[in-house]
Each structure stands twice: as C-alpha cells, then as structure tokens.
Write an enzyme that holds these catalytic residues in place. Structure first.
Site, PDB file in Angstrom:
ATOM      1  N   CYS A 201     -39.631 -46.010  37.062  1.00 42.52           N
ATOM      2  CA  CYS A 201     -38.431 -45.451  37.709  1.00 42.52           C
ATOM      3  C   CYS A 201     -38.764 -44.520  38.863  1.00 42.52           C
ATOM      4  O   CYS A 201     -37.873 -44.039  39.566  1.00 42.52           O
ATOM      5  CB  CYS A 201     -37.558 -44.753  36.680  1.00 42.52           C
ATOM      6  SG  CYS A 201     -36.863 -45.941  35.523  1.00 42.52           S
TER       7      CYS A 201
ATOM      8  N   HIS B 176     -28.466 -45.569  39.279  1.00 42.91           N
ATOM      9  CA  HIS B 176     -29.923 -45.586  39.150  1.00 42.91           C
ATOM     10  C   HIS B 176     -30.467 -47.014  39.304  1.00 42.91           C
ATOM     11  O   HIS B 176     -30.946 -47.610  38.343  1.00 42.91           O
ATOM     12  CB  HIS B 176     -30.289 -44.979  37.783  1.00 42.91           C
ATOM     13  CG  HIS B 176     -31.753 -44.827  37.509  1.00 42.91           C
ATOM     14  ND1 HIS B 176     -32.725 -44.797  38.483  1.00 42.91           N
ATOM     15  CD2 HIS B 176     -32.413 -44.677  36.323  1.00 42.91           C
ATOM     16  CE1 HIS B 176     -33.921 -44.649  37.914  1.00 42.91           C
ATOM     17  NE2 HIS B 176     -33.756 -44.581  36.613  1.00 42.91           N
TER      18      HIS B 176
HETATM   19  C1  LIG Z   1     -37.522 -46.393  32.915  1.00 43.14           C
HETATM   20  C2  LIG Z   1     -38.122 -45.211  33.531  1.00 43.14           C
HETATM   21  O1  LIG Z   1     -39.221 -45.318  34.089  1.00 43.14           O
HETATM   22  C3  LIG Z   1     -37.438 -43.878  33.452  1.00 43.14           C
HETATM   23  C4  LIG Z   1     -35.936 -43.896  33.518  1.00 43.14           C
HETATM   24  O2  LIG Z   1     -35.336 -43.537  34.515  1.00 43.14           O
HETATM   25  S1  LIG Z   1     -35.108 -44.456  32.178  1.00 43.14           S
HETATM   26  C5  LIG Z   1     -33.478 -44.875  32.721  1.00 43.14           C
HETATM   27  C6  LIG Z   1     -33.320 -46.324  32.935  1.00 43.14           C
HETATM   28  N1  LIG Z   1     -31.900 -46.682  32.904  1.00 43.14           N
HETATM   29  C7  LIG Z   1     -31.234 -46.869  31.760  1.00 43.14           C
HETATM   30  O3  LIG Z   1     -31.814 -46.833  30.681  1.00 43.14           O
HETATM   31  C8  LIG Z   1     -29.763 -47.165  31.854  1.00 43.14           C
HETATM   32  C9  LIG Z   1     -29.019 -46.450  30.753  1.00 43.14           C
HETATM   33  N2  LIG Z   1     -27.607 -46.846  30.721  1.00 43.14           N
HETATM   34  C10 LIG Z   1     -27.161 -47.937  30.065  1.00 43.14           C
HETATM   35  O4  LIG Z   1     -27.947 -48.707  29.512  1.00 43.14           O
HETATM   36  C11 LIG Z   1     -25.669 -48.212  30.034  1.00 43.14           C
HETATM   37  O5  LIG Z   1     -25.030 -47.482  31.065  1.00 43.14           O
HETATM   38  C12 LIG Z   1     -25.027 -47.800  28.652  1.00 43.14           C
HETATM   39  C13 LIG Z   1     -25.732 -48.556  27.518  1.00 43.14           C
HETATM   40  C14 LIG Z   1     -25.148 -46.317  28.421  1.00 43.14           C
HETATM   41  C15 LIG Z   1     -23.535 -48.164  28.663  1.00 43.14           C
HETATM   42  O6  LIG Z   1     -23.432 -49.526  28.879  1.00 43.14           O
HETATM   43  P1  LIG Z   1     -22.264 -50.385  28.194  1.00 43.14           P
HETATM   44  O7  LIG Z   1     -22.003 -49.889  26.808  1.00 43.14           O
HETATM   45  O8  LIG Z   1     -22.635 -51.812  28.389  1.00 43.14           O
HETATM   46  O9  LIG Z   1     -21.007 -50.000  29.047  1.00 43.14           O
HETATM   47  P2  LIG Z   1     -20.130 -50.993  29.952  1.00 43.14           P
HETATM   48  O10 LIG Z   1     -19.550 -52.055  29.071  1.00 43.14           O
HETATM   49  O11 LIG Z   1     -20.907 -51.406  31.159  1.00 43.14           O
HETATM   50  O12 LIG Z   1     -18.969 -50.045  30.451  1.00 43.14           O
HETATM   51  C16 LIG Z   1     -17.960 -49.560  29.552  1.00 43.14           C
HETATM   52  C17 LIG Z   1     -17.287 -48.356  30.189  1.00 43.14           C
HETATM   53  O13 LIG Z   1     -18.216 -47.255  30.203  1.00 43.14           O
HETATM   54  C18 LIG Z   1     -18.455 -46.811  31.537  1.00 43.14           C
HETATM   55  N3  LIG Z   1     -19.902 -46.554  31.600  1.00 43.14           N
HETATM   56  C19 LIG Z   1     -20.912 -47.450  31.503  1.00 43.14           C
HETATM   57  N4  LIG Z   1     -22.097 -46.808  31.548  1.00 43.14           N
HETATM   58  C20 LIG Z   1     -21.815 -45.499  31.678  1.00 43.14           C
HETATM   59  C21 LIG Z   1     -22.641 -44.345  31.788  1.00 43.14           C
HETATM   60  N5  LIG Z   1     -23.971 -44.449  31.757  1.00 43.14           N
HETATM   61  N6  LIG Z   1     -22.034 -43.155  31.912  1.00 43.14           N
HETATM   62  C22 LIG Z   1     -20.690 -43.043  31.949  1.00 43.14           C
HETATM   63  N7  LIG Z   1     -19.856 -44.111  31.830  1.00 43.14           N
HETATM   64  C23 LIG Z   1     -20.425 -45.318  31.713  1.00 43.14           C
HETATM   65  C24 LIG Z   1     -18.045 -47.968  32.425  1.00 43.14           C
HETATM   66  O14 LIG Z   1     -17.652 -47.525  33.693  1.00 43.14           O
HETATM   67  C25 LIG Z   1     -16.885 -48.550  31.654  1.00 43.14           C
HETATM   68  O15 LIG Z   1     -15.759 -47.737  31.865  1.00 43.14           O
HETATM   69  P3  LIG Z   1     -14.250 -48.343  31.850  1.00 43.14           P
HETATM   70  O16 LIG Z   1     -14.060 -48.891  30.472  1.00 43.14           O
HETATM   71  O17 LIG Z   1     -13.387 -47.176  32.163  1.00 43.14           O
HETATM   72  O18 LIG Z   1     -14.256 -49.413  32.887  1.00 43.14           O
END
Ligand SMILES: CC(=O)CC(=O)SCCNC(=O)CCNC(=O)[C@H](O)C(C)(C)COP(=O)(O)OP(=O)(O)OC[C@H]1O[C@@H](n2cnc3c(N)ncnc32)[C@H](O)[C@@H]1OP(=O)(O)O
Length: 388
Positions: A84, A335
């Site tokens: 990342c 991100h």
């Molecule tokens: C890897 C490295 O080297 C180091 C790093 O940086 S690690 C970071 C890497 N990135 C990640 O891990 C990503 C983490 N986030 C996620 O996986 C996903 O956002 C999550 C699992 C938290 C949610 O995903 P999901 O359950 O599939 O949600 P999704 O069905 O897309 O959306 C449902 C609702 O939540 C909202 N939503 C989705 N993700 C959100 C989040 N992260 N924050 C706030 N709201 C969110 C959507 O806008 C949607 O809203 P509405 O119903 O009002 O339209």
C-alpha cells in the site's frame, strides 16, 4: 533540498467501472505533464506505482504510461511496488533519480482499479500484502490483520472505540470538502460509534466505518531539481524523506508499536532539522482507524498508549493544533492502492501552493506525509515545503 514537484494531477477517486487501468494512467499522466508546463519530450524517466496483486489481468503496466503521448516512446519506464506504499515508493525513487543527476524531469504515476473485482477476491488480493504463512487464513482480508492489531491494542490500553469513531468521523467530515474524494458524506460520530445494520463489525472491534474504501483512481506528478524548479510556475520541494522497511511477519515485531513508522518520522524530521510541531498538516495512512491512532504515537504526537487523546481532544481536526488528513484520508478520499502515496503527495502540494480549495489548511508551509505498506512493513515519510 533534493528535488521538487512542479506539476501534478489528481483524478476523482471512486467506483469507475467504465474506466480501465490504461485510461486512468493516460489521463493522469497527460494532465500532470500539462500542469508542469513541460513537453513530454522533456521527461527523462517514468515510474509507475501499481500494486495489482490480482486486481487486473494486465500485469506488466509500466509501458502503458507511454500511451499518454507518442513522445514518451523509448523513455525508460519502470513499475514500482511496495504494497500500500507503492505510490510513495515510486515518488521517492523518482526523487532519487533527480538527486543523482540521472534525470532532469521524472514523471510519476500511481494507479489502481479495485472495484471491478468481485468482493471476496478483493480481500484475498489485499491479503497478499501480509505474511501469508502466518496471516494468509485471517478472515475479512486486510481488515482481519488490523482487527487483530486493534484487539491487541484494546487488551493492552483499554477500549478505544470512542477514539476510533472520532477519527472516522473527522476524516469523513474532511472528505466532504474534497472534490477528489470517493465518499463525500459527513457520517458523524454517533453513526461511526454505533454498530448498526449500516455499520456492522468487520473484524475484531473494527466496524465498516473503521475501514478505508475500496477504490479506483490515479494521480500523477512531475519532479525536477530545485534549481530548475525555481524557474517554473509552481514548485514544492522535498525538504527531506525517509524509507524504513521492517520485517514482514508480525510475529517478529511488537505490532502495537509501528516502529518502522516511528523511525521514518525520526529520520525525516531529523534530516530536515524540524520538529513535528513545525508542520502545518499531516496526511497519514488511515487504512484503518486503529492505524491512524497508532501513527499519532509513532509520529511523536502523543506518548505510546495515549494516541486516543489526540483524537478525543480534537488536536487533529482541521482547526486543531495539527490537522491530520485534511483530504479525508484513505477513509473518505479512498484507497486505490498504487495511487494512494502519489495522491498524498499531490494533495499536500496543493495545500502548499494554496490550490487546495475547500480543504485548504490556512497558511500551510510545511506538510508531512506517511504512507505505509502492509502492517507497518514499508514506511515512507516525506516532508514537503512550498518554494514559491
Ligand atoms: C495492504 C497494505 O499494504 C496496507 C493497507 O493499506 S491495508 C488497506 C487495504 N484496503 C482494505 O482492506 C479495504 C477495506 N475496506 C473494505 O474491504 C470494504 O470497504 C468493507 C469490507 C469495509 C465494506 O465493504 P462491503 O461490506 O462490501 O460494503 P458495500 O456493499 O460496498 O457497501 C455498503 C454500504 O457501505 C458503504 N461503505 C462501504 N465501505 C465503506 C467504508 N469502508 N466506510 C464507510 N462506508 C462504507 C457503501 O457506501 C454502501 O453505502 P450505501 O448502502 O449507503 O450505498
């Protein structure tokens, strides 16, 4: 000063299924070259930050940048990757090319397209930035890794749910004013604090609002040497930078301290002859809210175990003593992995040249950036300063 940014571009982050990685790269690269007011022929080296790890079938992407202009054909182009922190890895490699005298102008592009990948595969791809032998089976992708860190932190220092919700609410509030942000909705503390159907637990004590977004996007910038930069229409210098790489397995480290982050801040501030207090703002890697909280401690804003104070007492709000993530951070801005570090540099440069519009930090003179790969494995700090 080793190098300076003299042009930049930021595409709006979000869900862009109508786009391709190729288009995102080409758009960001062309805009950054235009913004710098140079000709594509002037570019001596190209660096592309692209994590991929399964998000796109096309896995040999550096040459796609050449499609931004025929004059880029035959220029050296290389893809850089460090989980990342991929974007900052590309930027810092560009700064080294300039400082060594090998290149006069370097074009750096960061890109990722994640949202076209089906849900479960997204988590699996991201988990490739962990130590698979030990963390490969953690549920919920990378949220599982930081859920484990949050669990450990809560056990040692007590429940931090209020502080984490404050961080989430702050970053969402800041994101509302950022035209490049994926989510421009002020969710508020109460929504971020409470478990609900719309804000379920994802891993350990982390709820959805504690997680960064899954995003598509690209950003790009042009670097040159400080003397050349002085003759250009705008310039933001690298006052200092540091890269500290730690062991990959979390079992080999005290994961509640981000020691690599701490060392990187120490080295960058030390080289610049600055203290944290001298900075006007910080853009930090809030992949999960617990990461931002531990980073407060690692950057020296609070003592170990007291990061919550900075959040609960409002130190890091836009009007606090050190605004952190005025852009909305990874939490609200989004991100797109390979683009994130480049985006942090571009938005910080906008702050330092007064181009940041509604997210402008008043009288910003010095900005700090922390971009992290894995769980505090790849740690990059840049300290930027306006030149004109
Ligand atoms: C890897 C490295 O080297 C180091 C790093 O940086 S690690 C970071 C890497 N990135 C990640 O891990 C990503 C983490 N986030 C996620 O996986 C996903 O956002 C999550 C699992 C938290 C949610 O995903 P999901 O359950 O599939 O949600 P999704 O069905 O897309 O959306 C449902 C609702 O939540 C909202 N939503 C989705 N993700 C959100 C989040 N992260 N924050 C706030 N709201 C969110 C959507 O806008 C949607 O809203 P509405 O119903 O009002 O339209």
């Amino acid at each position: 000063m080793t190098a300076a940014m003299v042009g930049w571009a930021h595409l709006p982050f979000g869900k862009h299924s109508e786009e391709t990685v190729e288009n995102l790269i080409v758009k960001a690269a062309s805009k950054a070259i235009d913004d710098a007011g140079i000709s594509p022929e002037d570019v001596d080296e190209i660096l592309l930050g692209h994590f991929n790890a399964g998000f796109s079938a096309q896995d040999f992407t550096a040459s796609l940048v050449l499609q931004a202009d025929d004059a880029l054909r035959f220029k050296p182009a290389t893809r850089v990757e460090n989980a990342c922190a991929t974007g900052s890895a590309a930027v810092q490699q560009g700064v080294r090319a300039i400082s060594s005298g090998d290149a006069k102008f370097v074009l750096v592009v960061g890109v990722e397209q994640m949202t076209t990948t089906p849900g479960p595969e997204i988590g699996k791809n991201l988990l490739k930035a962990s130590y698979l032998k030990e963390e490969g089976d953690i549920p919920a992708g990378f949220a599982g890794v930081f859920g484990k860190i949050a669990d450990g932190y809560f056990q040692k220092y007590g429940d931090q749910s209020d502080a984490l919700a404050r961080i989430a609410a702050k970053n969402h509030k800041n994101g509302v004013a950022n035209p490049y942000a994926q989510m421009r909705k002020d969710l508020g503390f109460d929504f971020c604090r409470a478990e609900s159907e719309k804000n379920p637990f994802v891993a350990g004590p982390l709820k959805r609002t504690d997680c960064s977004l899954v995003s598509d996007g690209a950003a790009a910038l042009v670097l040159t040497d400080p003397a050349t930069a002085l003759g250009m229409k705008k310039a933001v210098a690298f006052r200092s930078m540091a890269h500290v790489q730690d062991f990959l397995p979390m079992s080999k480290r005290d994961i509640l301290k981000f020691e690599g982050c701490s060392k990187a801040w120490g080295a960058a501030l030390g080289d610049a002859g600055l203290a944290l207090d001298d900075l006007s703002f910080v853009e930090t890697h809030d992949c999960f809210t617990i990461a931002e909280l531990i980073e407060y401690e690692a950057m020296g804003l609070t003592k170990e175990g007291e990061g919550a104070r900075a959040a609960l007492e409002g130190w890091t709000e836009m009007d606090g003593k050190l605004p952190v993530n005025p852009s909305g951070g990874l939490k609200a801005k989004g991100h797109p992995i390979g683009a994130t570090g480049v985006s942090m540099h571009v938005l910080s440069a906008m702050q330092l040249t007064g181009e940041a519009g509604d997210i402008q930090v008043k009288d910003a003179e010095l900005g700090g950036i922390f971009n992290m790969g894995g769980a505090a494995v790849a740690n990059y700090v840049s300290i930027l300063q306006a030149m004109k």
